[in-house]
Design an enzyme around this catalytic site. Structure first.
Site, PDB file in Angstrom:
ATOM      1  N   ASP A  67      21.319 -27.880   7.459  1.00  0.00           N
ATOM      2  CA  ASP A  67      21.170 -27.595   6.035  1.00  0.00           C
ATOM      3  C   ASP A  67      22.094 -28.482   5.206  1.00  0.00           C
ATOM      4  O   ASP A  67      23.281 -28.640   5.522  1.00  0.00           O
ATOM      5  CB  ASP A  67      21.481 -26.124   5.751  1.00  0.00           C
ATOM      6  CG  ASP A  67      20.468 -25.186   6.396  1.00  0.00           C
ATOM      7  OD1 ASP A  67      19.379 -25.658   6.773  1.00  0.00           O
ATOM      8  OD2 ASP A  67      20.775 -23.982   6.520  1.00  0.00           O
ATOM      9  N   TYR A 160      19.082 -42.661 -14.875  1.00  0.00           N
ATOM     10  CA  TYR A 160      18.911 -42.913 -13.437  1.00  0.00           C
ATOM     11  C   TYR A 160      19.645 -44.182 -13.026  1.00  0.00           C
ATOM     12  O   TYR A 160      20.377 -44.204 -12.032  1.00  0.00           O
ATOM     13  CB  TYR A 160      17.420 -43.038 -13.114  1.00  0.00           C
ATOM     14  CG  TYR A 160      17.137 -43.525 -11.709  1.00  0.00           C
ATOM     15  CD1 TYR A 160      17.208 -42.652 -10.626  1.00  0.00           C
ATOM     16  CD2 TYR A 160      16.801 -44.865 -11.474  1.00  0.00           C
ATOM     17  CE1 TYR A 160      16.954 -43.101  -9.338  1.00  0.00           C
ATOM     18  CE2 TYR A 160      16.542 -45.313 -10.192  1.00  0.00           C
ATOM     19  CZ  TYR A 160      16.622 -44.430  -9.128  1.00  0.00           C
ATOM     20  OH  TYR A 160      16.379 -44.881  -7.849  1.00  0.00           O
ATOM     21  N   LYS A 164      22.746 -44.897 -10.122  1.00  0.00           N
ATOM     22  CA  LYS A 164      22.646 -45.845  -9.011  1.00  0.00           C
ATOM     23  C   LYS A 164      23.704 -46.942  -9.116  1.00  0.00           C
ATOM     24  O   LYS A 164      24.183 -47.457  -8.099  1.00  0.00           O
ATOM     25  CB  LYS A 164      21.242 -46.451  -8.957  1.00  0.00           C
ATOM     26  CG  LYS A 164      20.185 -45.483  -8.448  1.00  0.00           C
ATOM     27  CD  LYS A 164      20.495 -45.026  -7.025  1.00  0.00           C
ATOM     28  CE  LYS A 164      19.381 -44.205  -6.420  1.00  0.00           C
ATOM     29  NZ  LYS A 164      19.659 -43.811  -5.019  1.00  0.00           N
TER      30      LYS A 164
END
Length: 254
Positions: A67, A160, A164
């Protein structure tokens, strides 16, 4: 690394265990030799069992599911311990993240923070933990999925892209920090890749398939490279874009 007789890794850990690109990289390694695959993904991810089955079909010696919730950074040390509990990890692939709706992100505080925490904060969290484990091993390869979008952040997807850019800088720095310990880091900067995450987008120039990225990841790692673009032509495209003045850059249809 703990390699077989012809230099193939024995254990590969995929953080983002249902990532299409990450799974393609695992499968590319399995083309060379059977290996133990550890898939770290959300416990309620409906694709996790299919991902495990795909790895078995591709020839994995064994497949383990653990998990992993990127947002729950407090749980990351325990998750990494579980990933390494079955033995040393030769290759760790950091391939989780969100893309989101570019226009919504900069106008929605909650979603902007969420993508920053997943794409950057969580990537730093697992990177530090992987570095600690691999430094203790004295070997290892980390493959971090960055993006050409982070090399020069554009108005079209700047939230976004900024996440990055942060990931990219962290893993390039981590590569330098780990060099003396025998641990290698490869940063991959793809443009658009044909996956579920980008299926709703208009296909851009230089778009590649996930198999292209996978082959690049494995071959570049074997050569000891630290930074590659996918496709390679993006290196030269970005070299030009990085030096265009902002007043001109903002007018470009990109």
């Amino acid at each position: 690394m703990v390699l077989d007789a012809v230099g193939n890794p024995q254990t590969v850990l995929l953080l983002g265990g249902t990532s299409e690109i990450g799974l393609a990289i695992c499968e590319r390694y399995l083309h060379n030799s059977a290996a133990r695959i550890v898939l770290a993904c959300l416990p309620d991810d409906p694709r996790r069992e299919d991902a495990a089955a795909a790895m078995k079909q591709a020839g994995a010696r064994s497949v383990e599911l653990i998990d992993f919730d990127a947002l729950d950074t407090d749980s990351h040390p325990k998750m990494i311990e579980a990933a390494f509990s079955g033995g040393d990890v030769d290759v760790a692939i950091v391939a989780f993240g969100l893309l989101g709706d570019a226009e919504e992100l900069w106008q929605n505080q909650r979603k902007a923070v969420q993508i920053a925490e997943i794409n950057y904060t969580a990537a730093v969290s697992v990177g530090v933990l992987l570095a600690e484990k691999m430094r203790a091993q004295g070997f290892g390869q980390i493959i971090a999925m960055s993006s050409a979008a982070g090399e020069r952040v554009r108005r079209a997807n700047f939230v976004y892209g900024s996440t990055k850019a942060g990931l990219d800088g962290f893993y390039l720095g981590l590569s330098e920090a780990l060099r003396e310990y025998g641990v290698r880091v490869l940063v991959i900067r793809p443009g658009q890749v044909r996956t579920r995450m980008s299926a709703h987008l208009k296909e851009a120039p230089l778009t590649v398939d996930k198999e292209y990225v996978a082959n690049l990841a494995v071959t570049a790692s074997a050569k000891g490279k630290e930074l590659v673009w996918a496709p390679a032509a993006f290196r030269y495209v970005m070299m030009v874009l990085r030096h265009i003045p902002r007043s001109i850059f903002r007018k470009l249809p990109i």
